[in-house]
Each structure stands twice: as C-alpha cells, then as structure tokens.
Design an enzyme around this catalytic site. Structure first.
Site, short mmCIF file in Angstrom:
data_model
loop_
_atom_site.label_atom_id
_atom_site.label_comp_id
_atom_site.label_asym_id
_atom_site.label_seq_id
_atom_site.Cartn_x
_atom_site.Cartn_y
_atom_site.Cartn_z
N ASP A 172 -2.72 0.29 11.32
CA ASP A 172 -2.88 1.54 10.57
C ASP A 172 -4.23 2.17 10.91
OD1 ASP A 172 -2.22 3.61 8.85
OD2 ASP A 172 -2.74 2.53 7.02
N ASN A 232 0.84 -1.20 0.00
CA ASN A 232 0.00 0.00 0.00
C ASN A 232 0.87 1.25 0.00
OD1 ASN A 232 -1.68 -2.08 2.15
ND2 ASN A 232 -2.69 -1.38 0.28
N GLY A 260 -8.23 -7.44 5.33
CA GLY A 260 -9.02 -7.97 4.23
C GLY A 260 -9.34 -6.94 3.17
#
Length: 368
Positions: A261, A206, A236
């Site tokens: 996060d 990410n 997920g």
C-alpha cells in the site's frame, strides 16, 4: 545453452531446503537439493497487489515516467510483479491512466492497473479523497475494461453501495479481480459481495469497521471466506504484530497476501507529500493526512513486509507464500510466476541471513 545457478537456502512451497535454482534464459529449469551452500536465502520474487508508488514517484497521476520509476524502485526491493494502484479520482483521470499505462502492462513494467476507488464508502474512506467518491457505475467500468484491453486487473468496491453487486459480478465475468474494501458493510453485505464474485479483501482491518462479537462485519466475513485472499499491510502501523499473526493463522498462507500500500514517500525522507489531491505528512515512516490524521498508505517495501511477517512469528516459507505465491494466484498468474518451480518465470530474490536484499532477478536477468 547458458545456465545460471543460484545457490543458498531455497524457499519452496512449504519448505526451505539447501539447494540450487538453475535458470535457463527467462525460465526456471529446475531446483535441486545441494550441500555446502552459502547462507543466502533464495525466495521467489515478490508480488505486490497494492502499490501507489515509491522512491518519490507515484502511480496515482497517470504519468508514465513516474510510474516506470516507481516500479523500478520497488524492483530494487525484490518486487518483480506489481499492480499500479490509483486512488479515488475523477473518471477522466481513470480513463487517461488506463490508456497511459497500457504500454507498461504490455512490456511487463507493471502487471496491471488497480483502481482503489472511487466506488467506496464515505464513512470508511480513510485517506481516499471524499470529493471523488461515488456509487459504482457499470458504464464507467465497462468503458475502462474495454479501453484497457486487459490492463485493468483489479477494482476495489464497497459492496453495500447501490449497484455494487452488479459491478462486482460484471468485473468477475470480465476477468477482472473484484476486491472488497473501504467499506462499512455488514457481515451479510460483505458475503453478498463475495457471492457476487469478489475474491480479494483490500487491506483487511483497515478502511472497515472493527470486528465485534455481535456485529462481525467485513473483517470476519473476509477472513472466513474460503474464496477470498486477504491483503495485509505488514508495516507495524496498519496492523499490530499480534493482529498480523492472528490474521495469517486464520486464513492460512494460501489466503493471505502481504502488500505494501506504498505511496511515493516509500524510500524517501520524512516530509510533506501528496496523495489523491490531499496533503500527507510522513513522520517516523508513518504517512498521515494533514486534514484529519488518517493513515495515508505506507512507506513500506515488500522485503520489509517479509521481515515484519517473520518477526511476527510467521514461518519463513509461509511468509514467502504470502509475499509471492498467494498474490500471484489471486491475479491468475500462478502458472507463470510466484514460486521457485521448474517452468515458471525466473523471478527470485537473494536475501542475506537477516532477510536483506542482496540481488534481484527478473525473468532470468539480474537487475541489481
């Protein structure tokens, strides 16, 4: 001497054994095999390297009361050690937060401050506020590290930016974890950051370009770098279960760290929230910026991340290493916490057979 005994299936490095953890004051006295134990699963307290808030409270504004309540929320979900992560911010806010959170570090509420930005790639800023992005500044970093006097524990930097390698080298030399993230770097630029001293990959996959067989980029560089611990957001949404399993297999449990996060919306209803001066909408547990739909942190807790990892096929002992032992080592705290071993701080979580939190102990005291 008052000894507390916690019985169940004890998750130790590489194994799950029926036994008893004996606690003397704030410290684990020993771990012994036993029979006829309950179905409870006893795991080390979770260590979250990357958390922006939870329970309706945030670390991102420098507000001490909000930070303390966010830490308490995550403690209830088994996170006995965490970093207070800020997002890209004006330097004045970074400085004010460093001063404000110093006492929280001193009393153990948080293990330190993580600056996720502002030294990040504009092309890969994700939910970071582009108005605050800038090139790494040795002057700023030197001031923050000196001001924090040990409170600043990690800084995320894009290694391709001007001055990034010098900043990474400075941080590593000052005992601060340098992390690579929100980067548009090439494979070679990423490894240059690692060579300069970066030891963590911020939420790998990410905030970085996807891997390509002719342009492997930061994903492959970080997964393959033997000195780097790779953060993985196991909710997920940030990662497909297959990718989570693949990454954990590629690194092994000693180089993968489950993180949340999480933003303040963790544990809260769907609705509108704020992150770094930007509006976020949470729907069906997924947080996204209203301006462009970018994923904006998560609503994850570490106990849910552990369940997600186990559901992805990662063995329980490995998942617990990823949730506690490995991140503790990444912070330089492996000699103090992160495992159920004699002499370490008595941080543990009692889980039900389906991995739901029943009780949490921190430094030998039950917190719920």
């Amino acid at each position: 001497m008052t000894i507390t005994e916690v019985r169940g299936r004890i998750v130790r490095p590489g194994a799950v054994i029926p036994g008893t953890v004996r606690v003397d004051g704030p410290t684990i006295l020993d771990v012994e095999a036993a029979t006829d134990v309950p179905d409870d699963i006893v795991v080390p307290g979770f260590v979250d390297l990357h958390c922006h808030g939870g329970g309706g409270h945030t670390f991102t504004t420098g507000d001490v009361g909000s930070a303390r309540r966010a830490a308490e929320f995550h403690l209830g979900h088994g996170t006995t050690t965490l970093l207070a992560s800020l997002v890209s911010s004006p330097y004045e806010l970074m400085r004010a937060a460093t001063v404000a959170y110093g006492p929280l570090v001193a009393d153990g509420t948080v293990a330190g401050i993580h600056f996720e930005g502002p030294y990040l790639s504009g092309a890969r800023c994700g939910a970071q506020n582009p108005a605050y992005l800038r090139d790494p500044s040795l002057e700023e970093l030197t001031d923050l590290v000196k001001l924090g006097d040990g409170a600043v524990r990690m800084v995320t930097i894009a290694p391709e930016l001007p001055g990034a390698l010098e900043a990474i080298a400075y941080l590593a030399g000052a005992g601060v974890v340098a992390a690579v993230g929100h980067t548009d770097a090439t494979y070679e630029q990423t490894l240059a950051g690692v060579a300069a001293g970066a030891t963590v990959g911020t939420h790998v996959f990410n905030g970085m370009p996807p891997a390509h067989h002719r342009r492997p980029g930061p994903v492959v560089a970080l997964l393959g770098a033997r000195t780097v611990v790779c953060e993985l957001v196991a909710d997920g949404f940030h990662l497909h279960q297959g990718m989570l399993s693949f990454a954990a297999h590629a690194t092994g449990p000693d180089r993968a760290a489950l993180i949340t996060d999480a933003m303040d919306a963790a544990g809260m209803p769907d609705g509108r929230y704020e992150l770094g001066g930007q509006e976020v909408v949470v729907a069906d547990r997924v947080a996204r910026l209203t301006r462009d739909g970018s994923i904006a942190g998560s609503t994850l807790t570490m106990d849910a991340a552990l369940r997600q990892a186990v559901a992805a096929g990662i063995p329980l002992a490995d998942a617990c290493a990823m949730a506690a032992t490995t991140p503790a080592r990444a912070l330089g705290l492996a000699d103090q916490l992160g495992a159920l071993e004699a002499g370490l701080r008595a941080d543990l979580v009692v889980l039900s057979a389906d991995l739901r939190v029943k009780r949490v102990m921190r430094a030998g005291a039950w917190v719920n």
